[in-house]
Scaffold this motif. Structure first.
Motif, PDB file in Angstrom:
ATOM      1  N   VAL A  70       0.849  -1.190   0.000  1.00 24.72           N
ATOM      2  CA  VAL A  70       0.000   0.000   0.000  1.00 24.72           C
ATOM      3  C   VAL A  70       0.890   1.247   0.000  1.00 24.72           C
ATOM      4  O   VAL A  70       1.907   1.304   0.700  1.00 24.72           O
ATOM      5  N   ALA A  71       0.465   2.275  -0.760  1.00 24.13           N
ATOM      6  CA  ALA A  71       1.299   3.470  -0.921  1.00 24.13           C
ATOM      7  C   ALA A  71       1.147   4.446   0.233  1.00 24.13           C
ATOM      8  O   ALA A  71       1.242   5.665   0.051  1.00 24.13           O
ATOM      9  N   SER A  72       0.851   3.974   1.436  1.00 22.45           N
ATOM     10  CA  SER A  72       0.766   4.849   2.606  1.00 22.45           C
ATOM     11  C   SER A  72       0.847   3.989   3.855  1.00 22.45           C
ATOM     12  O   SER A  72       0.916   2.759   3.778  1.00 22.45           O
ATOM     13  N   ASP A  73       0.803   4.661   5.031  1.00 21.42           N
ATOM     14  CA  ASP A  73       0.820   3.936   6.307  1.00 21.42           C
ATOM     15  C   ASP A  73      -0.553   4.022   6.980  1.00 21.42           C
ATOM     16  O   ASP A  73      -0.651   3.978   8.206  1.00 21.42           O
ATOM     17  N   ASN A  74      -1.626   4.156   6.164  1.00 22.11           N
ATOM     18  CA  ASN A  74      -2.967   4.321   6.725  1.00 22.11           C
ATOM     19  C   ASN A  74      -3.781   3.031   6.723  1.00 22.11           C
ATOM     20  O   ASN A  74      -4.886   2.997   7.254  1.00 22.11           O
ATOM     21  N   PHE A  75      -3.274   1.979   6.119  1.00 24.42           N
ATOM     22  CA  PHE A  75      -4.098   0.803   5.880  1.00 24.42           C
ATOM     23  C   PHE A  75      -4.611   0.190   7.183  1.00 24.42           C
ATOM     24  O   PHE A  75      -5.740  -0.293   7.250  1.00 24.42           O
ATOM     25  N   ASP A  76      -3.787   0.191   8.234  1.00 19.85           N
ATOM     26  CA  ASP A  76      -4.222  -0.384   9.503  1.00 19.85           C
ATOM     27  C   ASP A  76      -4.693   0.689  10.488  1.00 19.85           C
ATOM     28  O   ASP A  76      -4.904   0.420  11.670  1.00 19.85           O
ATOM     29  N   GLY A  77      -4.824   1.929  10.032  1.00 14.69           N
ATOM     30  CA  GLY A  77      -5.336   2.994  10.877  1.00 14.69           C
ATOM     31  C   GLY A  77      -4.350   3.534  11.891  1.00 14.69           C
ATOM     32  O   GLY A  77      -4.742   4.259  12.811  1.00 14.69           O
ATOM     33  N   TYR A  78      -3.089   3.175  11.765  1.00 12.40           N
ATOM     34  CA  TYR A  78      -2.111   3.611  12.758  1.00 12.40           C
ATOM     35  C   TYR A  78      -0.788   3.876  12.042  1.00 12.40           C
ATOM     36  O   TYR A  78      -0.223   2.976  11.425  1.00 12.40           O
ATOM     37  N   TYR A  90       2.940   4.230  12.146  1.00  7.30           N
ATOM     38  CA  TYR A  90       4.043   3.865  13.046  1.00  7.30           C
ATOM     39  C   TYR A  90       5.291   3.611  12.200  1.00  7.30           C
ATOM     40  O   TYR A  90       5.265   2.823  11.255  1.00  7.30           O
ATOM     41  N   GLY A  91       6.363   4.253  12.524  1.00  7.38           N
ATOM     42  CA  GLY A  91       7.635   3.984  11.883  1.00  7.38           C
ATOM     43  C   GLY A  91       7.822   4.645  10.529  1.00  7.38           C
ATOM     44  O   GLY A  91       8.905   4.581   9.950  1.00  7.38           O
ATOM     45  N   GLY A  92       6.775   5.253   9.964  1.00  6.73           N
ATOM     46  CA  GLY A  92       6.921   5.973   8.709  1.00  6.73           C
ATOM     47  C   GLY A  92       6.970   5.096   7.472  1.00  6.73           C
ATOM     48  O   GLY A  92       7.160   5.587   6.371  1.00  6.73           O
ATOM     49  N   GLY A  93       6.792   3.762   7.599  1.00 10.81           N
ATOM     50  CA  GLY A  93       6.842   2.882   6.435  1.00 10.81           C
ATOM     51  C   GLY A  93       5.461   2.605   5.877  1.00 10.81           C
ATOM     52  O   GLY A  93       4.446   2.865   6.518  1.00 10.81           O
ATOM     53  N   SER A  94       5.411   2.095   4.664  1.00  3.16           N
ATOM     54  CA  SER A  94       4.137   1.756   4.036  1.00  3.16           C
ATOM     55  C   SER A  94       3.610   0.440   4.593  1.00  3.16           C
ATOM     56  O   SER A  94       4.374  -0.452   4.966  1.00  3.16           O
ATOM     57  N   ASP A  95       2.286   0.323   4.624  1.00  4.60           N
ATOM     58  CA  ASP A  95       1.651  -0.900   5.113  1.00  4.60           C
ATOM     59  C   ASP A  95       1.632  -1.960   4.012  1.00  4.60           C
ATOM     60  O   ASP A  95       1.703  -1.669   2.813  1.00  4.60           O
ATOM     61  N   LYS A  96       1.487  -3.194   4.454  1.00  4.24           N
ATOM     62  CA  LYS A  96       1.413  -4.333   3.533  1.00  4.24           C
ATOM     63  C   LYS A  96       0.361  -5.311   4.050  1.00  4.24           C
ATOM     64  O   LYS A  96       0.041  -5.343   5.236  1.00  4.24           O
ATOM     65  N   PHE A  97      -0.127  -6.149   3.152  1.00  4.45           N
ATOM     66  CA  PHE A  97      -0.996  -7.260   3.534  1.00  4.45           C
ATOM     67  C   PHE A  97      -0.752  -8.406   2.562  1.00  4.45           C
ATOM     68  O   PHE A  97      -0.175  -8.205   1.486  1.00  4.45           O
ATOM     69  N   SER A  98      -1.139  -9.598   2.967  1.00  2.00           N
ATOM     70  CA  SER A  98      -0.943 -10.763   2.096  1.00  2.00           C
ATOM     71  C   SER A  98      -2.246 -11.520   1.934  1.00  2.00           C
ATOM     72  O   SER A  98      -3.151 -11.439   2.776  1.00  2.00           O
ATOM     73  N   TYR A  99      -2.314 -12.238   0.823  1.00  2.00           N
ATOM     74  CA  TYR A  99      -3.529 -12.987   0.470  1.00  2.00           C
ATOM     75  C   TYR A  99      -3.114 -14.324  -0.123  1.00  2.00           C
ATOM     76  O   TYR A  99      -2.484 -14.382  -1.174  1.00  2.00           O
ATOM     77  N   GLY A 100      -3.416 -15.406   0.586  1.00  2.00           N
ATOM     78  CA  GLY A 100      -3.197 -16.756   0.075  1.00  2.00           C
ATOM     79  C   GLY A 100      -4.515 -17.338  -0.391  1.00  2.00           C
ATOM     80  O   GLY A 100      -5.483 -17.350   0.365  1.00  2.00           O
ATOM     81  N   HIS A 101      -4.573 -17.821  -1.632  1.00  2.00           N
ATOM     82  CA  HIS A 101      -5.869 -18.197  -2.192  1.00  2.00           C
ATOM     83  C   HIS A 101      -5.821 -19.521  -2.936  1.00  2.00           C
ATOM     84  O   HIS A 101      -4.746 -20.012  -3.299  1.00  2.00           O
ATOM     85  N   ILE A 102      -7.006 -20.050  -3.190  1.00  2.00           N
ATOM     86  CA  ILE A 102      -7.217 -21.208  -4.060  1.00  2.00           C
ATOM     87  C   ILE A 102      -8.472 -20.923  -4.866  1.00  2.00           C
ATOM     88  O   ILE A 102      -9.435 -20.350  -4.346  1.00  2.00           O
ATOM     89  N   GLY A 103      -8.439 -21.283  -6.129  1.00  2.00           N
ATOM     90  CA  GLY A 103      -9.585 -20.967  -6.968  1.00  2.00           C
ATOM     91  C   GLY A 103      -9.562 -21.746  -8.262  1.00  2.00           C
ATOM     92  O   GLY A 103      -8.726 -22.636  -8.474  1.00  2.00           O
ATOM     93  N   LEU A 104     -10.507 -21.408  -9.155  1.00  2.00           N
ATOM     94  CA  LEU A 104     -10.626 -22.055 -10.455  1.00  2.00           C
ATOM     95  C   LEU A 104     -10.539 -21.005 -11.545  1.00  2.00           C
ATOM     96  O   LEU A 104     -11.058 -19.891 -11.401  1.00  2.00           O
ATOM     97  N   GLU A 105      -9.877 -21.377 -12.633  1.00  2.00           N
ATOM     98  CA  GLU A 105      -9.809 -20.534 -13.823  1.00  2.00           C
ATOM     99  C   GLU A 105     -10.493 -21.261 -14.971  1.00  2.00           C
ATOM    100  O   GLU A 105     -10.238 -22.447 -15.200  1.00  2.00           O
ATOM    101  N   PHE A 106     -11.349 -20.559 -15.700  1.00  2.00           N
ATOM    102  CA  PHE A 106     -12.101 -21.144 -16.803  1.00  2.00           C
ATOM    103  C   PHE A 106     -11.718 -20.423 -18.095  1.00  2.00           C
ATOM    104  O   PHE A 106     -11.811 -19.191 -18.192  1.00  2.00           O
ATOM    105  N   ALA A 107     -11.268 -21.201 -19.086  1.00  2.00           N
ATOM    106  CA  ALA A 107     -10.931 -20.624 -20.375  1.00  2.00           C
ATOM    107  C   ALA A 107     -12.204 -20.363 -21.163  1.00  2.00           C
ATOM    108  O   ALA A 107     -13.136 -21.187 -21.173  1.00  2.00           O
TER     109      ALA A 107
END
Length: 453
Positions: A209-217, A219-236
């Protein structure tokens, strides 16, 4: 958390059922129903596809440690999304991604007065490049498993809510407003081909994320991050008789085309080979007949190197050295001279060990060196027999006599003697040559006998 687990379980069950419904029977007949000529245009393939997926959202990522996060204890929440993809090359495509869900964490860094946060990701839209790996192979039309990596950028619409240590929650922005930020999704995963138009998609994505607002706090002046592990189906999308461009292997198609174009040449060559094999078979029969006539001149039944026709001593044991007529050579006579005996006797007389040990004293080395030279120069064999007096237990004396004989053998071997021609044996106190009742007798019984042969 239990609700999220139930949602994830229901999603996984749905994906498995969907994969059974849409999976097609793989082509195992050796036919080429999915074959596409090399350098064909994009209209020969299915290049559009859609995908749906669900999984776990968390503020913790593989980049950095939990202790560096604004909230040090991440929590897992359910996320879901989908995408539309346009495959441009067998190894590269562009996809428009959608993702929504919640991200939660607790235990804020010291001094914040906050206990937890919950960010509702209302929606996110991104455009990413998808690089498919390992789909170039000479042997297979397509790979069953396709690793991939993604990189892109997009807009994230989210609303963070923080809770202080008193249990009071409040929106990060006034008037319950949402925040829109630019973010960069970077991911990797695996796709498993369940059928000609269905893929099982398992992946992991980190959103920067291009800011440190994602978690509402902040701290430290760095950008926030999050991760997403998924499973799904792809249909052609498109006609089922067309293969997916993402799973297509252009190198293998070139190989198949080459094999087809040369089929007639192969058949003509095979006819020539068959004719040549027939001629070779006749030559082989003639050669076998000739070899049978020559066999009696080359047969060597006992393997001594002398043909049976000239062997005057047949059936000699294996490994026996023979003369030109196949008879065993006479063994050389080993002669032990008086000078040889004097060298051995001198070694016996000068042999000393440390008291109660098998350590040879340096005084004994010069005479033992002469014995070693005698063994190497004349290839003699030597038997070492260790003896003790009756002082101490039988077991101790037997071990000491054996150790002293082995110590002498080790020394002689270190000086170049052949270890296979030296035998070291210990007899303990069982073979005295004098009475053990006197000190002189016990001294005589403590000895190592050398037998040269």
């Amino acid at each position: 958390m239990k609700t999220n687990l139930k949602k994830a379980s229901m999603l996984l069950t749905g994906l498995m059922v969907g994969s059974k419904l849409f999976a097609q029977t793989p082509d195992t007949t050796g036919t080429t129903k999915d074959y596409v000529q090399p350098f064909s245009g994009g209209d020969s393939f299915r290049t559009w596809s859609i995908g749906v997926h669900g999984g776990v959202l968390t503020p913790y990522t593989i980049f950095g440690t939990k202790g560096q996060q604004d909230f040090r204890t991440p929590q897992a929440e359910f996320g879901y999304g989908g995408y539309i993809k346009k495959q441009i090359l067998p190894s590269f495509g562009l996809q428009a991604d959608f993702l929504a869900g919640k991200v939660k964490g607790k235990d804020a860094q010291a001094g914040a007065g906050l206990s937890s946060f919950e960010t509702k990701m209302q929606w996110s839209a991104a455009l990413s490049g998808n690089l498919t790996l390992a789909n170039i192979n000479w042997r297979h039309k397509k790979g069953v498993i396709q690793p991939y990596v993604t990189f892109g950028g997009g807009i994230l619409n989210y609303k963070p809510v923080v809770t202080n240590t008193a249990g009071v929650s409040q929106n990060f922005k006034a008037n319950d407003e949402s925040i829109r930020e630019f973010y960069i999704p970077v991911g990797a995963g695996l796709k498993f081909n369940l059928g000609s138009g269905v893929n099982l998609d398992m992946g992991y994505t980190v959103g920067f994320v291009a800011s440190d607002n994602f978690d509402g706090y902040n701290y430290g002046g760095g950008s926030d991050k999050f991760s997403y592990g998924h499973i799904g189906l792809e249909f052609a999308l498109g006609k089922s008789k067309k293969p997916q461009l993402a799973t297509h292997n252009p190198v293998n198609s070139m190989r198949t085309e080459y094999l087809w174009q040369n089929q007639q040449t192969k058949e003509a060559l095979q006819a020539q080979i068959d004719a040549q094999n027939a001629a070779n078979a006749k030559l082989r029969a003639d050669l076998d007949a000739t070899n049978a006539n020559l066999a009696k001149f080359t047969a060597d039944s006992d393997g001594d190197g002398v043909p049976d026709l000239y062997d005057k001593c047949p059936n000699t044991p294996a490994g026996t050295k023979v003369d030109g007529s196949g008879c065993p050579l006479a063994k050389p006579v080993v002669i032990v001279t008086e000078e040889d005996k004097r060298v051995v006797k001198d070694a016996i007389n000068n042999l000393e060990f440390d008291l109660g040990k098998a350590t040879i004293r340096p005084k004994s080395f010069p005479s033992l060196d002469r014995v070693a030279r005698l063994l190497t120069d004349k290839n003699f064999s030597l038997k070492l027999a260790g003896h003790t007096d009756n002082t101490g237990s039988d077991a101790l004396n037997l071990r000491l006599s054996k150790d002293r004989a082995e110590s002498i053998k080790s020394y002689l071997v270190s000086k170049g003697a052949n270890p296979s021609r030296i035998e070291a044996t210990g007899y303990g106190e069982s073979q005295p040559i004098a009475t053990n009742a006197t000190a002189a007798g016990r001294q005589a019984n403590r000895r190592v006998e050398f037998t040269l042969y």
